[in-house]
Write an enzyme that holds these catalytic residues in place. Structure first.
Site, mmCIF file in Angstrom:
data_model
loop_
_atom_site.group_PDB
_atom_site.id
_atom_site.type_symbol
_atom_site.label_atom_id
_atom_site.label_comp_id
_atom_site.label_asym_id
_atom_site.label_seq_id
_atom_site.Cartn_x
_atom_site.Cartn_y
_atom_site.Cartn_z
ATOM 1 N N CYS A 265 39.459 72.231 54.632
ATOM 2 C CA CYS A 265 40.242 73.352 55.176
ATOM 3 C C CYS A 265 40.963 74.144 54.104
ATOM 4 O O CYS A 265 41.012 75.363 54.160
ATOM 5 C CB CYS A 265 41.296 72.830 56.144
ATOM 6 S SG CYS A 265 40.591 72.192 57.630
HETATM 7 N N1 LIG Z 1 36.247 67.825 58.560
HETATM 8 C C1 LIG Z 1 37.320 68.519 58.774
HETATM 9 O O1 LIG Z 1 38.420 67.983 58.740
HETATM 10 C C2 LIG Z 1 37.257 69.983 59.052
HETATM 11 C C3 LIG Z 1 38.445 70.628 59.201
HETATM 12 C C4 LIG Z 1 38.438 71.989 59.429
HETATM 13 C C5 LIG Z 1 37.234 72.668 59.520
HETATM 14 N N2 LIG Z 1 36.056 72.021 59.411
HETATM 15 C C6 LIG Z 1 34.848 72.806 59.592
HETATM 16 O O2 LIG Z 1 33.983 72.232 60.543
HETATM 17 C C7 LIG Z 1 32.621 72.487 60.187
HETATM 18 C C8 LIG Z 1 31.863 71.174 60.165
HETATM 19 O O3 LIG Z 1 32.454 70.338 59.186
HETATM 20 P P1 LIG Z 1 32.324 68.767 59.187
HETATM 21 O O4 LIG Z 1 33.476 68.288 58.379
HETATM 22 O O5 LIG Z 1 32.114 68.223 60.549
HETATM 23 O O6 LIG Z 1 30.962 68.598 58.353
HETATM 24 P P2 LIG Z 1 30.154 67.250 58.075
HETATM 25 O O7 LIG Z 1 29.491 67.462 56.766
HETATM 26 O O8 LIG Z 1 31.028 66.071 58.306
HETATM 27 O O9 LIG Z 1 29.044 67.208 59.219
HETATM 28 C C9 LIG Z 1 28.120 68.201 59.439
HETATM 29 C C10 LIG Z 1 26.864 67.592 60.042
HETATM 30 O O10 LIG Z 1 25.973 68.674 60.341
HETATM 31 C C11 LIG Z 1 24.666 68.256 60.040
HETATM 32 N N3 LIG Z 1 23.823 69.446 59.867
HETATM 33 C C12 LIG Z 1 23.725 70.256 58.791
HETATM 34 N N4 LIG Z 1 22.862 71.270 59.046
HETATM 35 C C13 LIG Z 1 22.391 71.080 60.302
HETATM 36 C C14 LIG Z 1 21.489 71.781 61.124
HETATM 37 N N5 LIG Z 1 20.889 72.892 60.711
HETATM 38 N N6 LIG Z 1 21.225 71.293 62.365
HETATM 39 C C15 LIG Z 1 21.825 70.150 62.796
HETATM 40 N N7 LIG Z 1 22.715 69.453 62.050
HETATM 41 C C16 LIG Z 1 23.002 69.911 60.827
HETATM 42 C C17 LIG Z 1 24.805 67.392 58.822
HETATM 43 O O11 LIG Z 1 23.698 66.536 58.657
HETATM 44 C C18 LIG Z 1 26.116 66.639 59.130
HETATM 45 O O12 LIG Z 1 25.865 65.428 59.793
HETATM 46 C C19 LIG Z 1 32.682 73.218 58.867
HETATM 47 O O13 LIG Z 1 32.597 74.588 59.122
HETATM 48 C C20 LIG Z 1 34.048 72.901 58.336
HETATM 49 O O14 LIG Z 1 34.561 73.967 57.562
HETATM 50 C C21 LIG Z 1 36.049 70.684 59.159
#
Ligand SMILES: NC(=O)c1ccc[n+]([C@@H]2O[C@H](COP(=O)([O-])OP(=O)(O)OC[C@H]3O[C@@H](n4cnc5c(N)ncnc54)[C@H](O)[C@@H]3O)[C@@H](O)[C@H]2O)c1
Length: 425
Positions: A265
């Site tokens: 973030c």
């Molecule tokens: N983790 C956090 O605390 C957090 C906080 C704020 C915002 N975000 C946002 O949330 C979003 C997701 O982040 P996250 O932390 O869950 O990511 P992550 O890396 O933990 O998980 C993402 C998942 O998506 C899968 N993936 C990638 N491309 C794909 C596709 N084309 N089809 C299907 N699956 C696919 C990956 O294999 C992975 O398992 C991002 O935009 C991030 O900025 C995350």
């Protein structure tokens, strides 16, 4: 509540830190849920009842599976879903630009499977305009109309890994639709899984709300990180200053200095906004740029302070034993993404320090191909190290005892007891 019509209420695309807690809450609320991911290891793990994210235990995954949750790499499940929520990563490319690759690839797959009546929601953090300008044309390319045939919305995720108080259900959810009908569908969907849904005027406002939240934290952390440097020079304990200021019951929120910012973030997301302001309007978003400069400079500052502290005991950094305590980006979780511990370790190693680390959540740690020694007996290691650096104050640590054992300790979290051998950042 279970929506009728199609065999699945929800398909979550991307089963990471954001997608899996969403799927969990939806299962818990009685929805028929499938998770779709491109990574076969993620799917195999879940099918074998293994969680790969901090906020869910293996037992939680077992409960989800018992409630009917399925995990798959088979994209045809999209055609069977009332609602599809996209939770894929939104990283930065090597040149610092937003990398919408995973969002585009997930949407491309989705479009091929999309059937009339489906609600599509993007939860991945992105720059304002992505839902309307990037996703909507893709969804409409085969003749389906958004707002009548299919429905499109943006809802920023607010997962705070490791937060014991605010989870998915009791954190209000902001939702903005492409059209009033899209908002209505999205609000109705989220009302089945969260206590409070907040309707934004549109997708852009919902996208921007997330970036405002992240930028606000980035800037305020930078403020105290800048202050901590001159407070040190002025011999003022900034943590005590913040403790006093925080007693004001209005108009002040406490932020704390530290060794740098980690996770997704704070270090990554505000770049999406500054990039868009520069690209679309031609001028910089100065607050974000300044916050980045200050927060990104913290690892070097920590290394300087380690050097200064060793110097006081007539030791050079080269050849000294430095123990890093806590290498995750946040306390009490195992997530190391963008952790400032990595650049600190790299800089120390480049200057010839002999490094080891301890973290109850990290069994092994390598930085740029360098595998660091993980100490097992922390008390003994703290006693022997020329300097110990507290980078993350996990609640497992007995800081009082460790502080007393250490001949020299740099506390970057303001968490250690006040001792002559403990130096605060
Ligand atoms: N983790 C956090 O605390 C957090 C906080 C704020 C915002 N975000 C946002 O949330 C979003 C997701 O982040 P996250 O932390 O869950 O990511 P992550 O890396 O933990 O998980 C993402 C998942 O998506 C899968 N993936 C990638 N491309 C794909 C596709 N084309 N089809 C299907 N699956 C696919 C990956 O294999 C992975 O398992 C991002 O935009 C991030 O900025 C995350």
């Amino acid at each position: 509540m279970s929506l009728a019509g199609k065999p699945l209420d929800l398909v979550v695309v991307g089963l990471g830190y954001v997608g899996l807690p969403l799927a969990q809450e939806a299962c818990h609320s009685g929805l028929r849920v499938t998770g779709l991911d491109v990574d076969p290891a993620v799917i195999t793990g879940l099918r074998e009842r293994r969680s790969h994210v901090d906020d869910l235990s293996d037992a939680d995954v077992e409960v989800m599976l018992a409630a009917g949750f399925t995990a798959t790499t088979d994209v045809t499940v999209i055609a069977q879903a009332e609602t599809v929520v996209i939770c894929v990563p939104t990283p930065l490319a090597d040149d610092g630009r937003p990398d919408l690759g995973p969002v585009l690839s997930a949407t491309g797959t989705l479009v091929e499977q999309l059937t009339a009546g489906t609600l599509v929601v993007l939860e991945s953090t992105t720059y304002p305009g992505t839902t309307e300008e990037v996703l909507r044309p893709l969804l409409e390319q085969h003749g389906l109309r958004v707002g009548t045939d299919v429905f499109l919305a943006f809802s920023p995720e607010r997962i705070d890994p490791g937060n014991p108080t605010y989870g998915f259900r009791n954190t209000p959810k902001v939702v903005g639709g492409s059209t009033p009908a899209c908002s209505e569908r999205a609000v109705a969907f989220y009302r089945t899984i969260v206590d409070e849904v907040v309707e934004a005027r549109g997708t852009r406002e919902a996208e921007m709300a997330k970036l405002l939240e992240n930028t606000y934290r980035h800037v305020n952390i930078a403020l105290v990180n800048e202050m901590v440097r001159f407070c040190h020079e002025l011999d003022i304990d900034l943590w005590d200053v913040i403790r006093c200021a925080a007693t004001k019951p209005f108009g002040f929120q406490a932020f704390y200095p530290g060794p740098g910012v980690g996770g997704h973030c704070i270090p990554i997301d505000p770049n999406y906004l500054s990039y868009q302001v520069q690209a679309a309007l031609g001028y910089p978003f100065r607050f974000v740029e300044l916050a980045q400069e200050i927060n990104n400079g913290m690892p070097s500052y920590v290394v300087h302070r380690i050097q200064d502290a060793l110097n006081e005991t007539a030791k050079p950094l080269r050849g000294s034993t430095v123990l890093l305590m806590g290498v995750t980006y946040k306390a009490d979780i195992s997530d190391q993404r963008e952790s400032p511990a990595a650049p600190i370790a790299q800089k120390l190693s480049a200057q010839g320090a002999s490094l080891s680390f301890h973290d109850p959540y990290v069994p092994s740690w390598s930085i740029g191909g360098l595998e660091l020694d993980r100490v097992t007996d922390l008390e003994e290691a703290v006693t022997k190290a020329d300097i110990t650096v507290l980078l993350q104050s996990h609640s497992d640590y007995d800081l009082d005892a460790l502080g007393r054992l250490s001949p020299l300790l740099l506390d970057t979290r303001g968490a250690m007891p006040d001792l002559p051998t403990v130096e605060r950042l």
